[in-house]
Design an enzyme around this catalytic site. Structure first.
Site, PDB file in Angstrom:
ATOM      1  CE1 TYR A  20      14.569   2.552  11.183  1.00  0.00           C
ATOM      2  CE2 TYR A  20      15.511   5.043  11.910  1.00  0.00           C
ATOM      3  CZ  TYR A  20      14.581   3.724  11.296  1.00  0.00           C
ATOM      4  OH  TYR A  20      13.092   4.631  10.795  1.00  0.00           O
TER       5      TYR A  20
ATOM      6  CE  LYS B 141      14.827   3.774   7.872  1.00  0.00           C
ATOM      7  NZ  LYS B 141      13.751   3.245   6.858  1.00  0.00           N
TER       8      LYS B 141
ATOM      9  CB  VAL C  21      12.142  -7.176   1.406  1.00  0.00           C
ATOM     10  CG1 VAL C  21      10.623  -7.059   1.097  1.00  0.00           C
ATOM     11  CG2 VAL C  21      12.694  -6.508   2.607  1.00  0.00           C
TER      12      VAL C  21
ATOM     13  N   GLY D 165       6.625  -3.369   3.504  1.00  0.00           N
ATOM     14  CA  GLY D 165       6.117  -2.909   4.679  1.00  0.00           C
ATOM     15  C   GLY D 165       4.728  -2.057   4.781  1.00  0.00           C
ATOM     16  CB  ALA D 166       2.301  -1.901   2.295  1.00  0.00           C
TER      17      ALA D 166
END
Length: 255
Positions: A156, A160, A66, A15-16
């Site tokens: 989410y 996390k 991913v 996610g870069a």
């Protein structure tokens, strides 16, 4: 970080293409790593790669979903072939599909879990074999203050929180092989993702960040570089006795 061991000089950041991931990739490049810049769209990685190369670093753009096991394995194999075995993995890739529980679809839930949690598992699985062989590695997962619960983010928040549990389990399993696993949990960070949230709410980003800043003890929202600094610490040689930890970078106490 050792300056004499090239086996410890390759980092993968997912996610870069932008935001926290881009800032982290640039920081690790300044720390001396060759950086594999992962994102769903390889072309979107170009700006991050350019920033790193202009600063004298080495970077590789890798297009990768991913959440797909074959793509995760293929992406890591490309890194090994082009840069060398990964010594550092930063699992930052993520999406949001916010909705209240009575409106959230199974597809919205699964999509977020798939990228954040499944993706981190698959990337860690693909990278750890190289770290174990080298007897040195750093896995850094990107959680969030939302892991403590957040309205409209059951998907989410679950992902996390799951990343924090995954982090601790990897620390237990991989510690005997010289591999640490830690977690950074950002608070409110000014990124394109949070700007999109403001837009959905129908308010300006300045108003949105201003509201949050008043509730943060340091009286400002975070920047991607604040998170990159924390990742940089966990990636160092000197952090070798720190593992299984969750660091909230949120301008005040969390957890």
């Amino acid at each position: 970080m050792s300056e004499t061991n090239p086996a410890r000089k390759v980092a993968v950041v997912t996610g870069a293409a932008r935001g926290i991931g881009a800032a982290t990739a640039a920081r690790l490049a300044r720390d001396g790593f060759a950086v594999a810049v992962f994102d769903l769209d390889e072309a979107a990685c170009a700006s991050t790669v350019e920033i790193i190369e202009k600063d004298g670093g080495r970077a590789l753009a890798v297009g990768c979903d991913v959440s797909d096991p074959e793509q995760a394995e293929a992406g890591v194999a490309e890194v090994v072939a082009e840069l060398g075995a990964p010594a550092v993995l930063v699992n930052n890739a993520g999406i949001i599909r916010d909705n209240l529980i009575f409106k959230m679809t199974p597809q919205e839930f699964d999509a977020v879990i798939g990228v954040h949690l499944r993706g981190a598992f698959l990337m860690a699985k693909a990278c750890q074999k190289h770290m174990v062989d080298a007897k040195w590695g750093r896995i850094i997962n990107m959680s969030s203050a939302a892991a403590l619960g957040n309205r409209g983010q059951s998907n989410y928040s679950s992902a996390k929180a799951g990343l924090q549990a995954l982090t601790k389990t990897l620390a237990i399993e991989l510690g005997p092989f010289g591999v640490t696993s830690n977690c950074v949990a950002p608070g409110f960070i000014a990124t394109e993702m949070t700007a999109a949230t403001a837009e959905r709410m129908g308010i300006t980003f300045e108003e949105f960040t201003g509201r949050y800043a008043t509730s943060i003890p340091v009286r400002r929202v975070g920047a991607p570089e604040d998170i990159a600094q924390a990742v940089s610490y966990f990636a160092r040689e000197e952090a070798g006795f720190v593992s299984g930890q969750v660091l909230y970078v949120a301008g005040g106490p969390k957890g």
